[in-house]
Design a protein around this motif. Structure first.
Motif, PDB file in Angstrom:
ATOM      1  N   VAL A   1     -15.680  84.097  61.537  1.00  0.00           N
ATOM      2  CA  VAL A   1     -15.513  84.227  62.988  1.00  0.00           C
ATOM      3  C   VAL A   1     -14.224  83.539  63.436  1.00  0.00           C
ATOM      4  CG1 VAL A   1     -16.487  83.568  65.211  1.00  0.00           C
ATOM      5  CG2 VAL A   1     -17.971  84.506  63.445  1.00  0.00           C
ATOM      6  N   GLY A   2     -13.954  82.338  62.926  1.00  0.00           N
ATOM      7  CA  GLY A   2     -12.713  81.654  63.277  1.00  0.00           C
ATOM      8  C   GLY A   2     -11.478  82.414  62.827  1.00  0.00           C
ATOM      9  N   TRP A   3     -11.537  82.955  61.596  1.00  0.00           N
ATOM     10  CA  TRP A   3     -10.390  83.740  61.109  1.00  0.00           C
ATOM     11  C   TRP A   3     -10.164  84.981  61.964  1.00  0.00           C
ATOM     12  CZ3 TRP A   3     -10.690  88.789  59.230  1.00  0.00           C
ATOM     13  CH2 TRP A   3      -9.500  89.297  58.724  1.00  0.00           C
ATOM     14  N   PHE A   4     -11.257  85.627  62.393  1.00  0.00           N
ATOM     15  CA  PHE A   4     -11.128  86.828  63.214  1.00  0.00           C
ATOM     16  C   PHE A   4     -10.491  86.511  64.560  1.00  0.00           C
ATOM     17  CE2 PHE A   4     -12.948  89.845  66.296  1.00  0.00           C
ATOM     18  CZ  PHE A   4     -12.468  91.033  65.752  1.00  0.00           C
ATOM     19  N   VAL A   5     -10.860  85.374  65.132  1.00  0.00           N
ATOM     20  CA  VAL A   5     -10.272  84.985  66.418  1.00  0.00           C
ATOM     21  C   VAL A   5      -8.780  84.725  66.253  1.00  0.00           C
ATOM     22  CG1 VAL A   5     -10.292  83.212  68.208  1.00  0.00           C
ATOM     23  CG2 VAL A   5     -12.442  84.074  67.305  1.00  0.00           C
ATOM     24  N   VAL A   6      -8.404  83.985  65.215  1.00  0.00           N
ATOM     25  CA  VAL A   6      -6.980  83.698  64.991  1.00  0.00           C
ATOM     26  C   VAL A   6      -6.209  84.980  64.734  1.00  0.00           C
ATOM     27  CG1 VAL A   6      -5.357  82.509  63.459  1.00  0.00           C
ATOM     28  CG2 VAL A   6      -7.463  81.366  64.177  1.00  0.00           C
ATOM     29  N   TRP A   7      -6.795  85.893  63.983  1.00  0.00           N
ATOM     30  CA  TRP A   7      -6.126  87.173  63.687  1.00  0.00           C
ATOM     31  C   TRP A   7      -5.912  87.988  64.953  1.00  0.00           C
ATOM     32  CZ3 TRP A   7      -8.813  92.135  63.412  1.00  0.00           C
ATOM     33  CH2 TRP A   7      -7.959  93.189  63.078  1.00  0.00           C
ATOM     34  N   GLN A   8      -6.931  87.999  65.813  1.00  0.00           N
ATOM     35  CA  GLN A   8      -6.791  88.746  67.062  1.00  0.00           C
ATOM     36  C   GLN A   8      -5.729  88.131  67.964  1.00  0.00           C
ATOM     37  OE1 GLN A   8      -8.309  91.608  68.422  1.00  0.00           O
ATOM     38  NE2 GLN A   8      -8.882  91.962  66.291  1.00  0.00           N
ATOM     39  N   VAL A   9      -5.679  86.818  68.024  1.00  0.00           N
ATOM     40  CA  VAL A   9      -4.673  86.158  68.860  1.00  0.00           C
ATOM     41  C   VAL A   9      -3.266  86.434  68.326  1.00  0.00           C
ATOM     42  CG1 VAL A   9      -3.805  83.917  69.628  1.00  0.00           C
ATOM     43  CG2 VAL A   9      -6.262  84.386  69.687  1.00  0.00           C
ATOM     44  N   MET A  10      -3.073  86.314  67.017  1.00  0.00           N
ATOM     45  CA  MET A  10      -1.758  86.557  66.441  1.00  0.00           C
ATOM     46  C   MET A  10      -1.354  88.022  66.576  1.00  0.00           C
ATOM     47  SD  MET A  10      -0.746  83.616  65.514  1.00  0.00           S
ATOM     48  CE  MET A  10       0.705  84.098  64.580  1.00  0.00           C
ATOM     49  N   ASP A  11      -2.302  88.930  66.525  1.00  0.00           N
ATOM     50  CA  ASP A  11      -1.990  90.353  66.633  1.00  0.00           C
ATOM     51  C   ASP A  11      -1.621  90.749  68.055  1.00  0.00           C
ATOM     52  OD1 ASP A  11      -1.862  92.979  65.361  1.00  0.00           O
ATOM     53  OD2 ASP A  11      -3.610  93.463  66.596  1.00  0.00           O
ATOM     54  N   ASN A  12      -2.140  90.026  69.038  1.00  0.00           N
ATOM     55  CA  ASN A  12      -1.884  90.395  70.432  1.00  0.00           C
ATOM     56  C   ASN A  12      -0.927  89.441  71.138  1.00  0.00           C
ATOM     57  OD1 ASN A  12      -4.017  92.670  71.195  1.00  0.00           O
ATOM     58  ND2 ASN A  12      -5.061  91.197  69.885  1.00  0.00           N
ATOM     59  N   VAL A  13      -0.357  88.464  70.417  1.00  0.00           N
ATOM     60  CA  VAL A  13       0.466  87.479  71.093  1.00  0.00           C
ATOM     61  C   VAL A  13       1.757  88.092  71.621  1.00  0.00           C
ATOM     62  CG1 VAL A  13       1.613  86.702  68.963  1.00  0.00           C
ATOM     63  CG2 VAL A  13       1.395  85.144  70.898  1.00  0.00           C
TER      64      VAL A  13
ATOM     65  N   MET B   1      -6.460  91.055  74.673  1.00  0.00           N
ATOM     66  CA  MET B   1      -7.198  90.044  73.911  1.00  0.00           C
ATOM     67  C   MET B   1      -8.640  89.918  74.400  1.00  0.00           C
ATOM     68  SD  MET B   1      -4.557  87.004  72.890  1.00  0.00           S
ATOM     69  CE  MET B   1      -4.688  86.201  74.468  1.00  0.00           C
ATOM     70  N   ALA B   2      -9.320  91.037  74.535  1.00  0.00           N
ATOM     71  CA  ALA B   2     -10.704  91.018  74.992  1.00  0.00           C
ATOM     72  C   ALA B   2     -11.615  90.349  73.964  1.00  0.00           C
ATOM     73  CB  ALA B   2     -11.179  92.438  75.276  1.00  0.00           C
ATOM     74  N   VAL B   3     -11.362  90.611  72.673  1.00  0.00           N
ATOM     75  CA  VAL B   3     -12.219  90.027  71.634  1.00  0.00           C
ATOM     76  C   VAL B   3     -12.038  88.505  71.547  1.00  0.00           C
ATOM     77  CG1 VAL B   3     -12.747  90.029  69.172  1.00  0.00           C
ATOM     78  CG2 VAL B   3     -12.310  92.183  70.353  1.00  0.00           C
ATOM     79  N   PRO B   4     -10.799  87.979  71.491  1.00  0.00           N
ATOM     80  CA  PRO B   4     -10.674  86.512  71.506  1.00  0.00           C
ATOM     81  C   PRO B   4     -11.260  85.864  72.748  1.00  0.00           C
ATOM     82  CG  PRO B   4      -8.628  87.507  70.769  1.00  0.00           C
ATOM     83  CD  PRO B   4      -9.495  88.619  71.257  1.00  0.00           C
ATOM     84  N   LEU B   5     -11.109  86.520  73.893  1.00  0.00           N
ATOM     85  CA  LEU B   5     -11.708  85.968  75.105  1.00  0.00           C
ATOM     86  C   LEU B   5     -13.233  85.963  75.017  1.00  0.00           C
ATOM     87  CD1 LEU B   5      -9.467  87.520  77.909  1.00  0.00           C
ATOM     88  CD2 LEU B   5      -9.583  85.121  77.213  1.00  0.00           C
ATOM     89  N   ALA B   6     -13.805  86.994  74.400  1.00  0.00           N
ATOM     90  CA  ALA B   6     -15.259  87.020  74.225  1.00  0.00           C
ATOM     91  C   ALA B   6     -15.721  85.888  73.307  1.00  0.00           C
ATOM     92  CB  ALA B   6     -15.685  88.373  73.664  1.00  0.00           C
TER      93      ALA B   6
ATOM     94  N   ILE C   1     -19.627  90.293  78.726  1.00  0.00           N
ATOM     95  CA  ILE C   1     -18.351  90.000  79.392  1.00  0.00           C
ATOM     96  C   ILE C   1     -17.192  90.583  78.591  1.00  0.00           C
ATOM     97  CG2 ILE C   1     -16.808  88.151  80.137  1.00  0.00           C
ATOM     98  CD1 ILE C   1     -19.223  86.449  80.712  1.00  0.00           C
ATOM     99  N   GLY C   2     -17.273  90.527  77.258  1.00  0.00           N
ATOM    100  CA  GLY C   2     -16.218  91.120  76.444  1.00  0.00           C
ATOM    101  C   GLY C   2     -16.108  92.617  76.635  1.00  0.00           C
ATOM    102  N   VAL C   3     -17.243  93.291  76.685  1.00  0.00           N
ATOM    103  CA  VAL C   3     -17.211  94.747  76.939  1.00  0.00           C
ATOM    104  C   VAL C   3     -16.655  95.035  78.320  1.00  0.00           C
ATOM    105  CG1 VAL C   3     -18.672  96.785  77.251  1.00  0.00           C
ATOM    106  CG2 VAL C   3     -19.057  95.265  75.309  1.00  0.00           C
TER     107      VAL C   3
END
Length: 463
Positions: A173-185, A324-329, A313-315
């Motif tokens: 879960v932590g890796w997925f959040v970091v990946w999403q943030v880096m992909d959308n930064v 960054m809807a997924v990291p915010l969720a 809330i994410g949906v």
């Protein structure tokens, strides 16, 4: 025995002779007063005549009268110069003041104990927070170990599977959040620049009469402030490195503590009970399982409620095209472990991102979605999932979160509410246990006690 009787007879005869001499002296003093009627009467009280037993120097059933100094030393009130009796000091102090004094010194002792305890916890704050985090994780993973044990899996293998699976899942879960943030930064930085430019244009055309020179001056002041405080920024960076090291150390401590609590939690609890006095072990032995059940229900219910909040809330923000809807969720899921405050902070973060990237209308829609989900959580999800076992008053939640954040920061805010819920359960059980113990020792009919009349097996099953 004959020697003891001989010495008793000798002592009794001596006392009898002494009493006779005192009577003779008192008679002489009385005769002198009769010869001098104008002399003031003595301040000594007349000794009442009590018949003595044969061979004894003291009255039957009475004790020797102490001397005046001994009477004063024993706490009897002295007499006034006129001979009047002074009132007892305890009788002069009002009852309410005496009760207040008794309560006050006990509160002072309790406050001193709490202060010393807080100082000790502050000195080993990292260890305490790591162990409390291990307790929360163990409360979440313990049902899985129980199900594997009931399925016939050995205890060591069940513990290993649960421990590795749980931490691997949290790591993914932590890796997925970091990946999403880096992909959308990159996209977020572009939209952030466009949003700042749009806000600048809105300020120029707003009724606040803000000029472009004022905006540029504000940006220049901000840049100058950052450049003139380079040392402070560097110190903050070094402090951030220290925080990261402490965070990694706390994570390792929490992992090891979780492993041992999952594998040998019952024996650890039995060893802890031996540290308390024997008279208190019975009540603590019954309060421990109930406290653990409360903690398990709280953690499991909080995870379920946080997951539902994050999904809905994410949906909602995904449909509103907020980046960054997924990291915010995921942030909303993590923030839900801090009741009330976490929901407000995560909702405000989602609104800021929507305002900067998509505009005021999208931010307003995000606010509506967050408020709707929070209302459903407060009125439906929490009462249904958590139930009455861990229900805490909202005022107690706010005060405990505030106190926890002041004492230990974010970690204290996370553990404050479960600590209050567990304390409430333990205090309630100990109160009822003390009441039942008082009823057990209460005298029954014909001098028997309730303990003798009641089935002891039933009492043991309840405890």
């Amino acid at each position: 025995m004959s020697e003891k009787r001989h010495w008793s007879a000798v002592v009794a005869s001596k006392l009898a002779k002494l009493a006779d001499r005192l009577d003779e002296r008192r008679a002489e003093v009385t005769a002198e007063q009769d010869e001098q009627p104008d002399a003031p009467p003595p301040k000594t009280r007349p000794r009442p005549h009590v018949p003595r037993k044969a061979g004894s120097g003291t009255a039957a059933g009475s004790e020797p009268r102490p001397a005046p100094k001994a009477v004063a030393a024993a706490g009897h009130p002295p007499q006034a110069p006129g001979g009047a009796q002074l009132p007892d000091p305890l009788g002069v102090v009002p009852w309410s003041m005496r009760v207040a004094a008794e309560v006050a010194w006990r509160l002072l002792v309790l406050a001193g104990t709490v202060w010393v305890l807080m100082r000790i916890i502050g000195a080993i704050q990292l260890v305490v927070l790591a162990f409390v985090a291990a307790l929360l994780i163990t409360a979440l993973l313990q049902p899985v170990v129980g199900r594997l044990r009931r399925a016939g899996v050995p205890r060591g293998l069940a513990t290993g599977i649960t421990f590795i699976g749980g931490f691997v899942l949290m790591g993914l879960v932590g890796w997925f959040v970091v990946w999403q943030v880096m992909d959308n930064v990159d996209d977020l930085s572009t939209k952030l620049t466009d949003g700042v430019a749009e806000m600048k244009r809105w300020l120029l055309n707003s009724p606040f009469h803000v000029t472009e020179d004022q905006i540029n001056q504000l940006a220049k002041n901000l840049t100058d402030t950052i450049s003139t405080n380079t040392k402070a920024v560097t110190d903050a960076g070094l402090q951030g490195v220290t925080v990261i090291v402490e965070l990694l150390t706390g994570m390792l401590l929490a992992m090891f503590s979780t492993l041992f609590l999952l594998y040998d939690g019952r024996n650890i609890w039995n060893w802890t009970l031996k540290l308390f006095p024997a008279a208190a072990r019975d009540g603590l032995a019954g309060a421990g399982p109930r406290a653990w059940r409360t903690l398990t229900l709280y953690v499991r219910g909080t995870v379920i409620v946080a997951l539902i909040d994050a999904v809905f809330i994410g949906v909602g923000i995904w449909f509103l095209n907020v980046p960054m809807a997924v990291p915010l969720a995921v942030v909303i899921f993590v923030a839900a472990f801090v009741p009330l405050v976490g929901a407000v902070a995560s909702g405000a973060l989602a609104m800021v991102v929507a305002l900067v990237t998509e505009g005021p209308f999208t931010a307003l829609m995000v606010l509506i979605v967050v408020l709707a989900v929070q209302q459903i959580e407060g009125h439906i999800l929490q009462p249904f999932i958590l139930g009455r076992a861990v229900r805490v008053h909202p005022l107690a939640v706010v005060l405990s979160v505030a106190a926890g954040s002041l004492i230990a920061g974010i970690g204290g805010a996370v553990v404050a509410v479960p600590l209050v819920a567990v304390t409430n359960t333990v205090v309630g059980y100990l109160r009822s246990h003390a009441r039942e113990a008082a009823m057990v020792t209460e005298p029954g009919p014909h001098g028997a006690t309730v303990e003798e009349l009641a089935p002891i097996g039933g009492l043991a099953e309840e405890s």
